[in-house]
Design an enzyme around this catalytic site. Structure first.
Site, PDB file in Angstrom:
ATOM      1  N   ASP A 234     -15.666  18.539 -34.318  1.00  0.00           N
ATOM      2  CA  ASP A 234     -16.257  17.411 -35.065  1.00  0.00           C
ATOM      3  C   ASP A 234     -17.517  17.866 -35.797  1.00  0.00           C
ATOM      4  O   ASP A 234     -18.461  18.336 -35.171  1.00  0.00           O
ATOM      5  CB  ASP A 234     -16.592  16.286 -34.068  1.00  0.00           C
ATOM      6  CG  ASP A 234     -16.930  14.968 -34.752  1.00  0.00           C
ATOM      7  OD1 ASP A 234     -17.076  14.953 -35.990  1.00  0.00           O
ATOM      8  OD2 ASP A 234     -17.043  13.960 -34.037  1.00  0.00           O
ATOM      9  N   HIS A 332      -7.612   9.894 -39.767  1.00  0.00           N
ATOM     10  CA  HIS A 332      -9.057   9.724 -39.945  1.00  0.00           C
ATOM     11  C   HIS A 332      -9.590  10.504 -41.146  1.00  0.00           C
ATOM     12  O   HIS A 332     -10.343   9.964 -41.957  1.00  0.00           O
ATOM     13  CB  HIS A 332      -9.755  10.148 -38.650  1.00  0.00           C
ATOM     14  CG  HIS A 332     -11.229   9.971 -38.644  1.00  0.00           C
ATOM     15  ND1 HIS A 332     -11.829   8.743 -38.569  1.00  0.00           N
ATOM     16  CD2 HIS A 332     -12.248  10.872 -38.718  1.00  0.00           C
ATOM     17  CE1 HIS A 332     -13.150   8.887 -38.567  1.00  0.00           C
ATOM     18  NE2 HIS A 332     -13.427  10.173 -38.666  1.00  0.00           N
TER      19      HIS A 332
HETATM   20  C1  HEM Z   1     -15.637   7.941 -32.366  1.00  0.00           C
HETATM   21  C2  HEM Z   1     -15.605   7.917 -33.688  1.00  0.00           C
HETATM   22  C3  HEM Z   1     -15.276   9.121 -34.531  1.00  0.00           C
HETATM   23  C4  HEM Z   1     -14.672  10.280 -34.197  1.00  0.00           C
HETATM   24  C5  HEM Z   1     -14.119  10.683 -32.831  1.00  0.00           C
HETATM   25  C6  HEM Z   1     -14.617  11.096 -35.392  1.00  0.00           C
HETATM   26  C7  HEM Z   1     -14.052  12.357 -35.452  1.00  0.00           C
HETATM   27  C8  HEM Z   1     -13.923  13.106 -36.616  1.00  0.00           C
HETATM   28  C9  HEM Z   1     -13.272  14.363 -36.707  1.00  0.00           C
HETATM   29  C10 HEM Z   1     -12.642  15.098 -35.545  1.00  0.00           C
HETATM   30  C11 HEM Z   1     -13.303  14.774 -38.003  1.00  0.00           C
HETATM   31  C12 HEM Z   1     -12.681  16.047 -38.595  1.00  0.00           C
HETATM   32  C13 HEM Z   1     -13.567  17.237 -38.576  1.00  0.00           C
HETATM   33  C14 HEM Z   1     -14.808  17.147 -39.405  1.00  0.00           C
HETATM   34  O1  HEM Z   1     -14.764  17.247 -40.656  1.00  0.00           O
HETATM   35  O2  HEM Z   1     -15.838  16.921 -38.801  1.00  0.00           O
HETATM   36  C15 HEM Z   1     -14.023  13.767 -38.744  1.00  0.00           C
HETATM   37  C16 HEM Z   1     -14.277  13.808 -40.095  1.00  0.00           C
HETATM   38  C17 HEM Z   1     -14.987  12.860 -40.777  1.00  0.00           C
HETATM   39  N1  HEM Z   1     -15.457  11.679 -40.277  1.00  0.00           N
HETATM   40 FE1  HEM Z   1     -15.283  11.018 -38.363  1.00  0.00          FE
HETATM   41  N2  HEM Z   1     -15.201  10.417 -36.417  1.00  0.00           N
HETATM   42  C18 HEM Z   1     -15.620   9.204 -35.947  1.00  0.00           C
HETATM   43  C19 HEM Z   1     -16.251   8.201 -36.666  1.00  0.00           C
HETATM   44  C20 HEM Z   1     -16.568   8.280 -37.990  1.00  0.00           C
HETATM   45  C21 HEM Z   1     -17.264   7.244 -38.741  1.00  0.00           C
HETATM   46  C22 HEM Z   1     -17.770   5.926 -38.168  1.00  0.00           C
HETATM   47  C23 HEM Z   1     -17.399   7.706 -40.016  1.00  0.00           C
HETATM   48  C24 HEM Z   1     -18.036   7.047 -41.221  1.00  0.00           C
HETATM   49  C25 HEM Z   1     -17.980   5.786 -41.472  1.00  0.00           C
HETATM   50  C26 HEM Z   1     -16.784   9.014 -40.071  1.00  0.00           C
HETATM   51  C27 HEM Z   1     -16.732   9.801 -41.199  1.00  0.00           C
HETATM   52  C28 HEM Z   1     -16.136  11.028 -41.273  1.00  0.00           C
HETATM   53  C29 HEM Z   1     -16.110  11.841 -42.480  1.00  0.00           C
HETATM   54  C30 HEM Z   1     -16.782  11.495 -43.803  1.00  0.00           C
HETATM   55  C31 HEM Z   1     -15.379  12.979 -42.178  1.00  0.00           C
HETATM   56  C32 HEM Z   1     -15.057  14.124 -43.134  1.00  0.00           C
HETATM   57  C33 HEM Z   1     -13.922  13.679 -44.033  1.00  0.00           C
HETATM   58  C34 HEM Z   1     -13.470  14.769 -45.000  1.00  0.00           C
HETATM   59  O3  HEM Z   1     -12.782  15.696 -44.565  1.00  0.00           O
HETATM   60  O4  HEM Z   1     -13.811  14.654 -46.188  1.00  0.00           O
HETATM   61  N3  HEM Z   1     -16.295   9.321 -38.830  1.00  0.00           N
HETATM   62  N4  HEM Z   1     -14.384  12.759 -37.887  1.00  0.00           N
END
Ligand code: HEM
Length: 423
Positions: A234, A332
Protein backbone atom coordinates in the site's frame (compact mmCIF):
# COMPACT_ATOMS: atom_id res chain seq x y z
CA UNK A 1 -1.91 24.06 31.94
CA UNK A 2 1.79 24.78 32.29
CA UNK A 3 3.05 23.59 35.62
CA UNK A 4 5.13 26.00 37.73
CA UNK A 5 8.48 24.16 37.70
CA UNK A 6 11.43 26.17 38.90
CA UNK A 7 14.12 24.55 36.77
CA UNK A 8 12.97 23.49 33.32
CA UNK A 9 16.03 21.31 32.91
CA UNK A 10 15.45 19.52 36.18
CA UNK A 11 16.55 15.90 35.84
CA UNK A 12 18.95 16.52 32.98
CA UNK A 13 22.04 17.01 35.06
CA UNK A 14 23.92 20.11 36.12
CA UNK A 15 23.58 22.12 32.92
CA UNK A 16 22.59 25.68 32.23
CA UNK A 17 18.98 25.95 31.06
CA UNK A 18 18.59 26.66 27.34
CA UNK A 19 17.03 30.08 27.83
CA UNK A 20 19.74 30.91 30.35
CA UNK A 21 22.43 29.78 27.93
CA UNK A 22 20.96 31.80 25.07
CA UNK A 23 20.66 34.82 27.33
CA UNK A 24 24.25 34.49 28.46
CA UNK A 25 25.42 34.25 24.84
CA UNK A 26 23.13 37.08 23.75
CA UNK A 27 21.64 34.84 21.06
CA UNK A 28 18.02 34.86 19.84
CA UNK A 29 15.91 31.76 20.40
CA UNK A 30 15.89 30.88 16.72
CA UNK A 31 19.64 30.99 16.23
CA UNK A 32 20.33 27.60 17.80
CA UNK A 33 17.13 26.08 16.59
CA UNK A 34 18.40 23.68 13.98
CA UNK A 35 21.14 21.12 13.78
CA UNK A 36 20.78 19.50 17.17
CA UNK A 37 22.41 16.43 15.68
CA UNK A 38 26.07 15.65 15.37
CA UNK A 39 27.53 19.18 15.49
CA UNK A 40 25.65 20.08 18.65
CA UNK A 41 26.64 16.82 20.25
CA UNK A 42 30.22 17.30 19.14
CA UNK A 43 30.32 20.82 20.54
CA UNK A 44 29.03 19.50 23.84
CA UNK A 45 31.78 16.90 23.95
CA UNK A 46 34.66 19.12 22.94
CA UNK A 47 34.64 18.25 19.23
CA UNK A 48 34.46 14.45 19.46
CA UNK A 49 32.23 13.61 16.47
CA UNK A 50 32.16 9.87 17.25
CA UNK A 51 29.51 10.30 19.95
CA UNK A 52 25.91 9.25 19.47
CA UNK A 53 23.67 12.01 18.10
CA UNK A 54 19.89 12.04 17.87
CA UNK A 55 18.23 11.68 14.47
CA UNK A 56 16.16 14.75 13.77
CA UNK A 57 13.94 16.19 11.06
CA UNK A 58 14.17 19.93 10.57
CA UNK A 59 11.28 21.86 12.11
CA UNK A 60 11.90 25.16 10.32
CA UNK A 61 11.40 25.59 6.59
CA UNK A 62 9.08 26.53 3.77
CA UNK A 63 6.70 23.67 4.58
CA UNK A 64 5.82 21.91 7.81
CA UNK A 65 7.63 18.63 8.46
CA UNK A 66 5.75 15.31 8.57
CA UNK A 67 4.33 15.52 5.05
CA UNK A 68 7.24 15.19 2.63
CA UNK A 69 9.14 13.41 5.42
CA UNK A 70 9.64 9.68 4.76
CA UNK A 71 6.89 8.03 6.88
CA UNK A 72 8.06 7.23 10.39
CA UNK A 73 7.18 3.98 12.14
CA UNK A 74 4.73 5.54 14.63
CA UNK A 75 2.03 8.18 14.40
CA UNK A 76 -0.32 9.87 16.85
CA UNK A 77 -3.07 12.16 15.58
CA UNK A 78 -4.61 14.30 18.33
CA UNK A 79 -7.57 16.61 17.61
CA UNK A 80 -8.29 19.39 20.07
CA UNK A 81 -11.30 21.62 20.50
CA UNK A 82 -10.56 25.22 21.50
CA UNK A 83 -12.08 26.50 24.70
CA UNK A 84 -14.97 28.93 24.12
CA UNK A 85 -14.10 32.62 24.04
CA UNK A 86 -10.43 32.08 23.23
CA UNK A 87 -10.39 34.53 20.33
CA UNK A 88 -7.51 35.29 17.99
CA UNK A 89 -5.25 36.51 20.80
CA UNK A 90 -5.67 33.25 22.68
CA UNK A 91 -4.89 31.25 19.55
CA UNK A 92 -1.71 33.31 19.02
CA UNK A 93 -0.60 32.55 22.60
CA UNK A 94 -1.30 28.86 22.09
CA UNK A 95 0.70 28.81 18.83
CA UNK A 96 3.60 30.59 20.50
CA UNK A 97 3.66 27.90 23.18
CA UNK A 98 3.33 24.99 20.75
CA UNK A 99 5.97 26.42 18.42
CA UNK A 100 8.49 26.62 21.25
CA UNK A 101 7.63 23.12 22.51
CA UNK A 102 7.81 21.55 19.04
CA UNK A 103 11.09 23.26 18.19
CA UNK A 104 12.63 21.84 21.36
CA UNK A 105 11.14 18.35 21.19
CA UNK A 106 12.02 17.76 17.54
CA UNK A 107 15.64 18.65 18.23
CA UNK A 108 15.89 16.28 21.19
CA UNK A 109 15.49 18.80 23.98
CA UNK A 110 12.91 18.89 26.75
CA UNK A 111 10.09 21.42 26.59
CA UNK A 112 10.05 24.14 29.22
CA UNK A 113 8.52 22.72 32.41
CA UNK A 114 8.65 19.24 30.86
CA UNK A 115 7.62 16.80 33.60
CA UNK A 116 9.70 13.96 32.08
CA UNK A 117 12.68 15.60 30.36
CA UNK A 118 14.46 12.22 30.40
CA UNK A 119 12.29 11.13 27.47
CA UNK A 120 13.25 13.99 25.16
CA UNK A 121 16.81 13.02 24.21
CA UNK A 122 16.10 10.45 21.47
CA UNK A 123 13.57 12.09 19.12
CA UNK A 124 13.95 9.45 16.38
CA UNK A 125 12.94 11.72 13.48
CA UNK A 126 10.14 13.25 15.54
CA UNK A 127 7.89 15.63 13.62
CA UNK A 128 4.83 17.54 14.78
CA UNK A 129 2.55 18.85 12.05
CA UNK A 130 -0.16 21.29 13.04
CA UNK A 131 -3.49 21.63 11.21
CA UNK A 132 -6.29 24.18 11.59
CA UNK A 133 -9.90 23.01 11.44
CA UNK A 134 -12.88 25.14 10.47
CA UNK A 135 -13.61 25.69 14.18
CA UNK A 136 -10.24 27.37 14.78
CA UNK A 137 -10.91 29.97 12.14
CA UNK A 138 -14.41 30.48 13.58
CA UNK A 139 -13.09 30.98 17.14
CA UNK A 140 -10.43 33.35 15.84
CA UNK A 141 -12.93 35.45 13.85
CA UNK A 142 -11.03 34.48 10.72
CA UNK A 143 -13.69 32.73 8.64
CA UNK A 144 -13.38 35.28 5.85
CA UNK A 145 -9.93 33.81 5.24
CA UNK A 146 -11.02 30.17 5.11
CA UNK A 147 -10.27 28.35 1.84
CA UNK A 148 -13.54 27.36 0.12
CA UNK A 149 -13.03 23.63 0.78
CA UNK A 150 -12.65 24.24 4.52
CA UNK A 151 -15.69 26.50 4.66
CA UNK A 152 -17.80 23.90 2.82
CA UNK A 153 -16.35 20.81 4.53
CA UNK A 154 -16.30 17.38 2.89
CA UNK A 155 -19.63 16.21 1.43
CA UNK A 156 -21.32 13.11 2.85
CA UNK A 157 -20.29 9.98 0.94
CA UNK A 158 -22.72 7.14 0.34
CA UNK A 159 -20.81 4.58 2.43
CA UNK A 160 -19.91 6.85 5.37
CA UNK A 161 -20.61 5.46 8.84
CA UNK A 162 -19.06 8.39 10.68
CA UNK A 163 -18.90 8.56 14.46
CA UNK A 164 -18.42 11.90 16.17
CA UNK A 165 -15.82 10.34 18.49
CA UNK A 166 -13.46 9.97 15.50
CA UNK A 167 -14.46 13.05 13.52
CA UNK A 168 -13.90 16.79 13.38
CA UNK A 169 -11.67 18.93 15.58
CA UNK A 170 -10.55 22.57 15.72
CA UNK A 171 -6.83 21.90 15.89
CA UNK A 172 -4.79 18.88 14.85
CA UNK A 173 -1.44 17.72 16.16
CA UNK A 174 0.10 15.02 13.98
CA UNK A 175 3.00 13.56 15.96
CA UNK A 176 5.21 11.13 14.02
CA UNK A 177 8.49 9.44 14.86
CA UNK A 178 10.46 6.22 14.87
CA UNK A 179 10.81 6.12 18.66
CA UNK A 180 7.47 5.26 20.32
CA UNK A 181 8.63 6.79 23.63
CA UNK A 182 9.38 10.12 21.96
CA UNK A 183 6.03 10.13 20.14
CA UNK A 184 4.11 9.38 23.33
CA UNK A 185 6.10 11.92 25.31
CA UNK A 186 5.71 14.69 22.74
CA UNK A 187 1.95 14.15 22.47
CA UNK A 188 1.63 14.24 26.27
CA UNK A 189 3.68 17.42 26.64
CA UNK A 190 1.83 19.25 23.87
CA UNK A 191 -1.63 18.30 25.09
CA UNK A 192 -0.72 19.21 28.69
CA UNK A 193 0.68 22.57 27.65
CA UNK A 194 -2.38 23.27 25.50
CA UNK A 195 -4.74 22.41 28.34
CA UNK A 196 -5.63 26.00 29.28
CA UNK A 197 -6.60 26.68 25.67
CA UNK A 198 -8.06 23.43 24.37
CA UNK A 199 -9.36 19.98 25.28
CA UNK A 200 -8.81 16.67 23.52
CA UNK A 201 -11.59 15.65 21.16
CA UNK A 202 -10.03 12.39 20.00
CA UNK A 203 -6.64 10.73 19.69
CA UNK A 204 -5.71 8.01 17.23
CA UNK A 205 -2.46 6.04 17.02
CA UNK A 206 -1.04 4.13 14.10
CA UNK A 207 2.04 2.35 12.89
CA UNK A 208 3.75 2.02 9.57
CA UNK A 209 6.25 -0.79 9.95
CA UNK A 210 9.11 -1.61 12.24
CA UNK A 211 12.56 -0.26 11.50
CA UNK A 212 14.05 3.15 11.75
CA UNK A 213 14.61 3.95 8.08
CA UNK A 214 11.21 3.96 6.44
CA UNK A 215 12.65 5.09 3.11
CA UNK A 216 14.79 1.97 2.62
CA UNK A 217 13.60 -0.91 0.41
CA UNK A 218 12.25 -3.83 2.42
CA UNK A 219 11.61 -7.51 1.92
CA UNK A 220 13.41 -10.27 0.05
CA UNK A 221 11.59 -9.34 -3.16
CA UNK A 222 13.21 -5.90 -3.07
CA UNK A 223 9.74 -4.44 -2.70
CA UNK A 224 9.72 -0.71 -2.10
CA UNK A 225 6.57 -0.12 -0.12
CA UNK A 226 5.02 -1.09 3.21
CA UNK A 227 1.87 -3.21 3.62
CA UNK A 228 -1.47 -2.65 5.31
CA UNK A 229 -3.29 -5.12 7.60
CA UNK A 230 -4.99 -6.78 4.58
CA UNK A 231 -1.45 -7.78 3.56
CA UNK A 232 -1.56 -5.53 0.48
CA UNK A 233 1.39 -3.48 -0.69
CA UNK A 234 0.00 0.00 0.00
CA UNK A 235 1.51 3.30 -1.12
CA UNK A 236 2.92 2.41 -4.56
CA UNK A 237 1.31 5.09 -6.72
CA UNK A 238 2.17 8.30 -4.92
CA UNK A 239 3.91 11.56 -5.78
CA UNK A 240 7.61 11.46 -4.94
CA UNK A 241 8.94 14.06 -2.50
CA UNK A 242 11.38 16.50 -4.04
CA UNK A 243 9.78 16.50 -7.49
CA UNK A 244 7.77 19.26 -9.22
CA UNK A 245 4.93 16.77 -9.44
CA UNK A 246 4.86 16.42 -5.64
CA UNK A 247 4.90 20.18 -5.19
CA UNK A 248 1.96 20.61 -7.56
CA UNK A 249 -0.14 17.90 -5.94
CA UNK A 250 0.57 18.74 -2.31
CA UNK A 251 1.41 22.39 -1.68
CA UNK A 252 -1.02 25.25 -2.02
CA UNK A 253 0.41 27.70 -4.55
CA UNK A 254 -0.36 29.90 -7.47
CA UNK A 255 -1.52 26.82 -9.44
CA UNK A 256 -4.30 26.11 -6.91
CA UNK A 257 -7.76 27.50 -7.78
CA UNK A 258 -8.80 31.02 -6.58
CA UNK A 259 -11.10 30.52 -3.58
CA UNK A 260 -9.07 27.48 -2.52
CA UNK A 261 -5.96 29.65 -2.22
CA UNK A 262 -6.02 32.34 0.45
CA UNK A 263 -2.58 33.97 0.53
CA UNK A 264 -1.83 32.77 4.09
CA UNK A 265 -2.05 29.12 3.02
CA UNK A 266 0.53 29.29 0.21
CA UNK A 267 3.21 26.73 1.08
CA UNK A 268 0.69 24.84 3.19
CA UNK A 269 -1.62 21.98 2.29
CA UNK A 270 -4.82 20.19 3.28
CA UNK A 271 -5.02 17.04 5.37
CA UNK A 272 -7.92 14.61 4.97
CA UNK A 273 -7.89 11.98 7.72
CA UNK A 274 -10.30 9.06 7.46
CA UNK A 275 -10.51 6.27 10.02
CA UNK A 276 -11.39 3.12 8.10
CA UNK A 277 -12.19 -0.03 10.08
CA UNK A 278 -11.09 -3.21 8.30
CA UNK A 279 -12.82 -6.54 8.83
CA UNK A 280 -9.73 -8.70 9.00
CA UNK A 281 -11.67 -11.87 9.82
CA UNK A 282 -13.94 -11.98 6.77
CA UNK A 283 -11.07 -10.76 4.58
CA UNK A 284 -9.01 -13.66 5.91
CA UNK A 285 -11.62 -16.17 4.73
CA UNK A 286 -11.62 -14.90 1.11
CA UNK A 287 -9.49 -16.67 -1.52
CA UNK A 288 -6.47 -15.01 -3.05
CA UNK A 289 -7.99 -14.42 -6.49
CA UNK A 290 -10.96 -12.53 -5.06
CA UNK A 291 -8.64 -10.48 -2.85
CA UNK A 292 -6.45 -9.57 -5.81
CA UNK A 293 -9.41 -8.67 -8.01
CA UNK A 294 -10.79 -6.40 -5.27
CA UNK A 295 -7.71 -4.18 -5.46
CA UNK A 296 -6.43 -4.93 -8.99
CA UNK A 297 -2.94 -5.86 -7.83
CA UNK A 298 -1.12 -9.04 -6.76
CA UNK A 299 -0.80 -9.68 -3.04
CA UNK A 300 2.68 -11.17 -3.33
CA UNK A 301 4.49 -8.12 -4.68
CA UNK A 302 1.90 -5.42 -5.43
CA UNK A 303 2.30 -5.74 -9.22
CA UNK A 304 -0.81 -4.89 -11.27
CA UNK A 305 -2.88 -7.89 -12.43
CA UNK A 306 -1.78 -7.07 -15.99
CA UNK A 307 1.78 -8.09 -15.08
CA UNK A 308 5.27 -6.73 -14.48
CA UNK A 309 6.54 -5.55 -11.10
CA UNK A 310 5.24 -3.23 -8.38
CA UNK A 311 6.19 -0.12 -10.34
CA UNK A 312 4.86 -1.29 -13.74
CA UNK A 313 1.93 0.83 -14.95
CA UNK A 314 -1.39 -1.08 -14.93
CA UNK A 315 -2.89 -1.77 -18.37
CA UNK A 316 -6.52 -0.78 -17.87
CA UNK A 317 -7.43 -1.77 -21.45
CA UNK A 318 -6.27 -5.39 -21.15
CA UNK A 319 -9.03 -8.04 -21.32
CA UNK A 320 -8.96 -11.80 -20.59
CA UNK A 321 -9.89 -14.62 -23.00
CA UNK A 322 -13.59 -14.01 -22.29
CA UNK A 323 -13.31 -10.29 -22.99
CA UNK A 324 -13.54 -9.18 -19.34
CA UNK A 325 -11.14 -6.49 -18.09
CA UNK A 326 -8.14 -8.05 -16.32
CA UNK A 327 -8.32 -5.21 -13.80
CA UNK A 328 -12.03 -5.33 -12.87
CA UNK A 329 -14.24 -2.26 -13.27
CA UNK A 330 -14.96 -2.25 -9.54
CA UNK A 331 -11.37 -2.82 -8.41
CA UNK A 332 -9.92 -0.26 -6.02
CA UNK A 333 -7.09 0.95 -8.24
CA UNK A 334 -9.25 1.40 -11.33
CA UNK A 335 -11.73 3.55 -9.41
CA UNK A 336 -9.04 5.46 -7.48
CA UNK A 337 -7.04 6.19 -10.64
CA UNK A 338 -7.49 9.81 -11.83
CA UNK A 339 -10.19 10.47 -14.41
CA UNK A 340 -9.16 14.13 -14.53
CA UNK A 341 -5.37 14.64 -14.17
CA UNK A 342 -6.05 16.97 -11.21
CA UNK A 343 -7.39 14.05 -9.14
CA UNK A 344 -4.17 13.12 -7.40
CA UNK A 345 -3.27 13.08 -3.72
CA UNK A 346 -0.36 12.19 -1.45
CA UNK A 347 -1.32 9.15 0.62
CA UNK A 348 0.48 8.60 3.92
CA UNK A 349 -1.59 5.81 5.45
CA UNK A 350 -0.95 4.22 8.84
CA UNK A 351 -2.43 1.00 10.20
CA UNK A 352 -4.11 0.99 13.58
CA UNK A 353 -4.74 -1.88 15.99
CA UNK A 354 -6.62 -0.94 19.14
CA UNK A 355 -6.96 -4.39 20.72
CA UNK A 356 -9.60 -7.11 20.47
CA UNK A 357 -13.11 -7.96 21.55
CA UNK A 358 -13.56 -10.98 23.85
CA UNK A 359 -14.29 -13.17 20.80
CA UNK A 360 -10.88 -12.24 19.42
CA UNK A 361 -12.13 -9.98 16.63
CA UNK A 362 -9.66 -7.13 16.19
CA UNK A 363 -10.45 -3.42 16.35
CA UNK A 364 -8.13 -2.59 13.48
CA UNK A 365 -7.92 -0.73 10.22
CA UNK A 366 -6.31 2.15 8.42
CA UNK A 367 -5.74 5.78 9.39
CA UNK A 368 -5.98 7.04 5.83
CA UNK A 369 -4.09 10.34 5.84
CA UNK A 370 -3.90 12.20 2.54
CA UNK A 371 -2.47 15.62 1.67
CA UNK A 372 -3.33 17.79 -1.29
CA UNK A 373 -3.60 21.44 -2.30
CA UNK A 374 -7.38 21.35 -2.88
CA UNK A 375 -9.49 18.50 -1.41
CA UNK A 376 -12.57 19.54 -3.36
CA UNK A 377 -10.85 19.11 -6.71
CA UNK A 378 -8.45 16.31 -5.81
CA UNK A 379 -9.90 14.06 -3.06
CA UNK A 380 -13.68 14.33 -3.38
CA UNK A 381 -14.08 12.86 -6.92
CA UNK A 382 -11.89 9.86 -6.02
CA UNK A 383 -13.77 9.23 -2.77
CA UNK A 384 -17.14 9.51 -4.57
CA UNK A 385 -16.19 6.79 -7.05
CA UNK A 386 -14.82 4.55 -4.29
CA UNK A 387 -17.90 5.06 -2.11
CA UNK A 388 -20.20 4.01 -4.96
CA UNK A 389 -18.51 0.89 -6.25
CA UNK A 390 -15.17 -0.11 -4.69
CA UNK A 391 -15.08 -3.87 -4.03
CA UNK A 392 -12.90 -3.21 -0.98
CA UNK A 393 -15.99 -1.65 0.67
CA UNK A 394 -17.17 -5.22 1.39
CA UNK A 395 -14.51 -5.39 4.10
CA UNK A 396 -14.09 -1.74 5.13
CA UNK A 397 -16.17 0.83 6.99
CA UNK A 398 -15.28 4.52 7.22
CA UNK A 399 -16.01 5.53 10.81
CA UNK A 400 -14.12 8.81 11.17
CA UNK A 401 -13.40 11.88 9.07
CA UNK A 402 -11.59 15.14 9.67
CA UNK A 403 -10.33 17.96 7.49
CA UNK A 404 -7.61 20.50 8.29
CA UNK A 405 -5.81 23.37 6.61
CA UNK A 406 -2.11 22.82 7.31
CA UNK A 407 -0.36 26.21 7.38
CA UNK A 408 3.05 26.65 5.73
CA UNK A 409 6.32 26.00 7.54
CA UNK A 410 7.67 28.10 10.38
CA UNK A 411 10.50 30.59 9.99
CA UNK A 412 13.01 31.07 12.81
CA UNK A 413 11.58 33.48 15.34
CA UNK A 414 8.05 33.01 13.96
CA UNK A 415 5.06 30.99 15.10
CA UNK A 416 2.94 28.29 13.50
CA UNK A 417 0.20 29.90 11.42
CA UNK A 418 1.83 33.34 11.49
CA UNK A 419 0.64 34.19 7.98
CA UNK A 420 -2.97 33.80 9.20
CA UNK A 421 -2.70 34.94 12.79
CA UNK A 422 -0.04 37.62 12.75
CA UNK A 423 1.42 37.64 16.26
C1 HEM B 1 -8.96 0.60 4.09
C2 HEM B 1 -9.02 1.38 3.03
C3 HEM B 1 -8.05 1.30 1.88
C4 HEM B 1 -7.19 0.32 1.54
C5 HEM B 1 -6.99 -1.03 2.23
C6 HEM B 1 -6.48 0.76 0.36
C7 HEM B 1 -5.52 0.02 -0.31
C8 HEM B 1 -4.90 0.41 -1.49
C9 HEM B 1 -3.98 -0.38 -2.22
C10 HEM B 1 -3.50 -1.76 -1.82
C11 HEM B 1 -3.61 0.31 -3.34
C12 HEM B 1 -2.68 -0.16 -4.46
C13 HEM B 1 -1.24 0.15 -4.25
C14 HEM B 1 -0.88 1.60 -4.20
O1 HEM B 1 -0.84 2.29 -5.25
O2 HEM B 1 -0.70 2.07 -3.10
C15 HEM B 1 -4.30 1.58 -3.29
C16 HEM B 1 -4.20 2.57 -4.24
C17 HEM B 1 -4.83 3.78 -4.17
N1 HEM B 1 -5.74 4.16 -3.22
FE1 HEM B 1 -6.37 3.07 -1.63
N2 HEM B 1 -6.92 2.01 0.02
C18 HEM B 1 -7.87 2.38 0.92
C19 HEM B 1 -8.59 3.57 0.93
C20 HEM B 1 -8.43 4.58 0.03
C21 HEM B 1 -9.15 5.85 0.07
C22 HEM B 1 -10.17 6.26 1.12
C23 HEM B 1 -8.70 6.58 -0.99
C24 HEM B 1 -9.10 7.97 -1.44
C25 HEM B 1 -10.30 8.44 -1.37
C26 HEM B 1 -7.71 5.79 -1.69
C27 HEM B 1 -7.03 6.20 -2.81
C28 HEM B 1 -6.11 5.45 -3.49
C29 HEM B 1 -5.40 5.93 -4.66
C30 HEM B 1 -5.50 7.32 -5.27
C31 HEM B 1 -4.61 4.88 -5.10
C32 HEM B 1 -3.69 4.89 -6.32
C33 HEM B 1 -4.54 4.71 -7.55
C34 HEM B 1 -3.72 4.64 -8.84
O3 HEM B 1 -3.10 3.60 -9.09
O4 HEM B 1 -3.73 5.64 -9.57
N3 HEM B 1 -7.58 4.59 -1.04
N4 HEM B 1 -5.08 1.62 -2.17
Amino acid sequence: MRRPVADPDDGRGPQLSRRGLLGALGVGVGALATGAGAPAAAAATGGDTSVWAPTTESFFGEHQAGIATAPQAQIRFVALDLRPGLGREGIVRLMRLLTDDIERLTTGRAALADPTPQLAGDPGRLTVTVGFGHGLLAVGGLLAQAPSWLADGLPAFSNDHLLSRWSGGDLLLQVGGDNPMAVSHAAQVLVTDADTFASVRWAQSGFHRAGSDASAPIGPSGQLTGRNLFGQVDGTVNPVAGTDDFDQVVWVGSHTGGAATPAWLVGGTALVLRRIAMDLRTWGSVDRTAKEEAVGRRLSDGAPLTGGGELTAPDYDAVDSLGFPVIPATSHIRLAHPVDPKERILRRPYSYDDGMASDGSPDAGLLFAAYMADPQAQFVPIQRRLAEADLLNLWTRTIGSALFAVPPGVQQGGIIGQSLLGG
